[in-house]
Design a protein around this motif. Structure first.
Motif, mmCIF file in Angstrom:
data_model
loop_
_atom_site.group_PDB
_atom_site.id
_atom_site.type_symbol
_atom_site.label_atom_id
_atom_site.label_comp_id
_atom_site.label_asym_id
_atom_site.label_seq_id
_atom_site.Cartn_x
_atom_site.Cartn_y
_atom_site.Cartn_z
ATOM 1 N N GLN A 1 -25.267 -22.073 -1.072
ATOM 2 C CA GLN A 1 -24.976 -20.678 -1.412
ATOM 3 C C GLN A 1 -25.929 -20.227 -2.518
ATOM 4 O O GLN A 1 -25.506 -19.673 -3.528
ATOM 5 C CB GLN A 1 -23.522 -20.526 -1.852
ATOM 6 C CG GLN A 1 -22.511 -20.753 -0.740
ATOM 7 C CD GLN A 1 -21.092 -20.898 -1.256
ATOM 8 O OE1 GLN A 1 -20.703 -21.962 -1.710
ATOM 9 N NE2 GLN A 1 -20.312 -19.836 -1.169
ATOM 10 N N TYR B 1 -25.898 -16.483 -3.397
ATOM 11 C CA TYR B 1 -24.617 -16.157 -4.025
ATOM 12 C C TYR B 1 -24.583 -16.659 -5.470
ATOM 13 O O TYR B 1 -24.116 -15.957 -6.373
ATOM 14 C CB TYR B 1 -23.486 -16.783 -3.213
ATOM 15 C CG TYR B 1 -22.102 -16.461 -3.704
ATOM 16 C CD1 TYR B 1 -21.555 -15.192 -3.541
ATOM 17 C CD2 TYR B 1 -21.327 -17.431 -4.330
ATOM 18 C CE1 TYR B 1 -20.281 -14.894 -3.983
ATOM 19 C CE2 TYR B 1 -20.050 -17.140 -4.778
ATOM 20 C CZ TYR B 1 -19.528 -15.869 -4.599
ATOM 21 O OH TYR B 1 -18.265 -15.572 -5.055
ATOM 22 N N ASP C 1 -26.704 -14.453 -7.588
ATOM 23 C CA ASP C 1 -26.010 -13.189 -7.829
ATOM 24 C C ASP C 1 -24.994 -13.336 -8.962
ATOM 25 O O ASP C 1 -24.821 -12.424 -9.782
ATOM 26 C CB ASP C 1 -25.303 -12.716 -6.555
ATOM 27 C CG ASP C 1 -26.276 -12.210 -5.499
ATOM 28 O OD1 ASP C 1 -27.432 -11.924 -5.860
ATOM 29 O OD2 ASP C 1 -25.879 -12.124 -4.320
ATOM 30 N N ILE C 2 -24.317 -14.480 -9.017
ATOM 31 C CA ILE C 2 -23.361 -14.725 -10.098
ATOM 32 C C ILE C 2 -24.082 -14.777 -11.442
ATOM 33 O O ILE C 2 -23.626 -14.192 -12.434
ATOM 34 C CB ILE C 2 -22.592 -16.045 -9.847
ATOM 35 C CG1 ILE C 2 -21.735 -15.941 -8.586
ATOM 36 C CG2 ILE C 2 -21.709 -16.390 -11.043
ATOM 37 C CD1 ILE C 2 -21.020 -17.226 -8.223
ATOM 38 N N ASP D 1 -25.191 -11.264 -12.393
ATOM 39 C CA ASP D 1 -24.053 -10.461 -12.808
ATOM 40 C C ASP D 1 -23.614 -10.812 -14.233
ATOM 41 O O ASP D 1 -23.164 -9.945 -14.994
ATOM 42 C CB ASP D 1 -22.893 -10.671 -11.841
ATOM 43 C CG ASP D 1 -21.705 -9.767 -12.136
ATOM 44 O OD1 ASP D 1 -21.901 -8.547 -12.186
ATOM 45 O OD2 ASP D 1 -20.599 -10.290 -12.332
ATOM 46 N N ARG E 1 -12.981 -12.447 -12.996
ATOM 47 C CA ARG E 1 -13.979 -12.168 -11.959
ATOM 48 C C ARG E 1 -14.921 -13.351 -11.806
ATOM 49 O O ARG E 1 -15.237 -13.771 -10.686
ATOM 50 C CB ARG E 1 -14.763 -10.914 -12.330
ATOM 51 C CG ARG E 1 -15.962 -10.626 -11.424
ATOM 52 C CD ARG E 1 -16.684 -9.361 -11.877
ATOM 53 N NE ARG E 1 -17.957 -9.221 -11.212
ATOM 54 C CZ ARG E 1 -18.119 -8.712 -10.000
ATOM 55 N NH1 ARG E 1 -17.063 -8.304 -9.317
ATOM 56 N NH2 ARG E 1 -19.322 -8.592 -9.464
ATOM 57 N N ARG F 1 -15.242 -15.878 -8.478
ATOM 58 C CA ARG F 1 -16.491 -16.065 -7.725
ATOM 59 C C ARG F 1 -16.871 -17.545 -7.683
ATOM 60 O O ARG F 1 -17.418 -18.017 -6.683
ATOM 61 C CB ARG F 1 -17.605 -15.239 -8.353
ATOM 62 C CG ARG F 1 -17.310 -13.746 -8.379
ATOM 63 C CD ARG F 1 -18.493 -12.924 -8.838
ATOM 64 N NE ARG F 1 -19.514 -12.828 -7.806
ATOM 65 C CZ ARG F 1 -20.658 -12.164 -7.932
ATOM 66 N NH1 ARG F 1 -20.911 -11.542 -9.080
ATOM 67 N NH2 ARG F 1 -21.531 -12.111 -6.950
ATOM 68 N N TYR G 1 -15.075 -19.458 -4.835
ATOM 69 C CA TYR G 1 -15.714 -19.374 -3.520
ATOM 70 C C TYR G 1 -16.985 -20.213 -3.465
ATOM 71 O O TYR G 1 -17.353 -20.732 -2.404
ATOM 72 C CB TYR G 1 -16.046 -17.920 -3.181
ATOM 73 C CG TYR G 1 -16.596 -17.753 -1.789
ATOM 74 C CD1 TYR G 1 -15.826 -18.071 -0.679
ATOM 75 C CD2 TYR G 1 -17.905 -17.308 -1.578
ATOM 76 C CE1 TYR G 1 -16.320 -17.935 0.606
ATOM 77 C CE2 TYR G 1 -18.408 -17.171 -0.295
ATOM 78 C CZ TYR G 1 -17.617 -17.487 0.789
ATOM 79 O OH TYR G 1 -18.115 -17.369 2.065
ATOM 80 N N LEU G 2 -17.634 -20.392 -4.591
ATOM 81 C CA LEU G 2 -18.857 -21.201 -4.623
ATOM 82 C C LEU G 2 -18.565 -22.663 -4.320
ATOM 83 O O LEU G 2 -19.446 -23.389 -3.847
ATOM 84 C CB LEU G 2 -19.533 -21.068 -5.989
ATOM 85 C CG LEU G 2 -20.950 -21.648 -6.131
ATOM 86 C CD1 LEU G 2 -21.908 -20.994 -5.146
ATOM 87 C CD2 LEU G 2 -21.455 -21.472 -7.554
#
Length: 323
Positions: free
Chosen positions: A58, A61, A64-65, A68, A103, A107, A110-111
């Motif tokens: 991932q 993803y 992106d974390i 963010d 948040r 996340r 899911y990782l």
């Protein structure tokens, strides 16, 4: 009148190309579908193929974390949690705005779909979602610094493999500083491919390390039973018992001893569950030294050397790292 246009992504897999093509043709007669070819990206999971096998990660993803959180330029760490760190619900000051923490941890949960190396750390962080404090956020940011050094890390499913089930189980006795409940950790393999793993706080307080280990063994047996049913649906039969590796000699002795005695009265149901699996030939227990216990990574924070050693044994690699 309102018109609604919905988009759905599906993955079709199997070992019969003709059957797959027939299913796609049938779907095309009922819906407008677009065949994107071999699977490369699905719900944040990236799939790469080579002669060595199939690799899932991932990476996008994870980046992106980091983006963010504003940590794309952070200094990377070698492991996700400090070895002796013990977090409590009342440590430090409460966060004025817990939304960021919730948040972030959400996340990270899911990782863990492709990152078993994060399973234990994320399990610990998720305990404080209801009222996070500053030390909890600091620990979560350490995970991000670990991600910075290995955003593309994932699981490799080798091309050459057998279809024998095996599992490793372990526990960390009374490790929760608040409830004194133990942590169960296990992982299961199909041949050399890691297919499932778990980190879980036990429901009850264990009165001994043997009791905690035996509960972990019972959970691993349930997982092996479930995987047998799944593989049976795929037409894969297992004539040999699945090997269950444990590093506690007392727990192994209790599993082989049919006599109920004082030491097992608190884990009566678990004892009968494990013995039933052994006697029916579904599971065979085996001793594994603590240093070779792969499930250790799912029960406690480890230092740099043991953590890195267990990653390779799990089949977790970073194909994006320089060779």
């Amino acid at each position: 009148m309102l018109a609604c246009s919905c988009r759905y992504d599906i993955v079709i897999t199997g070992n019969d190309p003709k059957a797959i093509q027939s299913l796609k043709d049938f779907l095309h007669t009922r819906f407008r579908i677009k065949d994107l070819g071999n699977l490369k990206y699905f719900l944040g999971i990236e799939v790469a193929r080579s002669k060595k096998g199939i690799f899932i990660s991932q990476r996008k993803y994870a980046l992106d974390i980091l983006d963010d959180a504003g940590l794309l330029g952070a200094r990377p760490y070698s492991f996700p949690m400090e070895q002796m760190l013990r977090l409590n619900p009342t440590d430090g000051k409460p966060l004025q705005d817990p939304t960021r923490y919730r948040r972030l941890v959400g996340r990270l949960i899911y990782l863990t779909v492709t990152r078993p190396d994060l399973s234990f750390t994320v399990h610990v962080l998720s305990r404080f979602m209801h009222e996070p404090h500053q030390p909890h956020l600091d620990a979560a940011l350490c995970v991000l610094r670990y991600l910075k050094g290995s955003p593309g890390q994932g699981i490799l499913f080798p091309t050459t493999n057998n279809l024998k089930l095996k599992a490793f189980c372990d526990s960390d006795w009374a490790s929760c500083p608040t409830t004194r409940r133990s942590v169960t950790g296990y992982c299961t393999f199909l041949g050399d491919s890691l297919i499932s793993w778990k980190t879980k706080k036990q429901n009850d307080v264990a009165r001994s390390s043997t009791e905690a280990e035996y509960r972990a063994k019972a959970d691993a047996c349930c997982e092996l039973t479930w995987l047998r049913y799944i593989l049976k649906d795929f037409g894969i039969q297992h004539s040999e018992p699945a090997a269950l590796h444990c590093d506690n000699q007392s727990a192994l002795y209790i599993a082989k001893n049919p006599v109920f005695h004082e030491r097992t009265k608190h884990i009566d149901l678990d004892c009968h569950l494990v013995r039933q699996n052994i006697q029916s030939g579904l599971v065979s227990t085996a001793y594994t030294p603590t240093k070779m216990q792969i499930a250790d990574i799912f029960t406690k924070p480890l230092g740099k050397v043991p953590f890195g050693s267990l990653l390779g044994k799990l089949g977790v690699y970073n194909i994006h790292s320089p060779t």
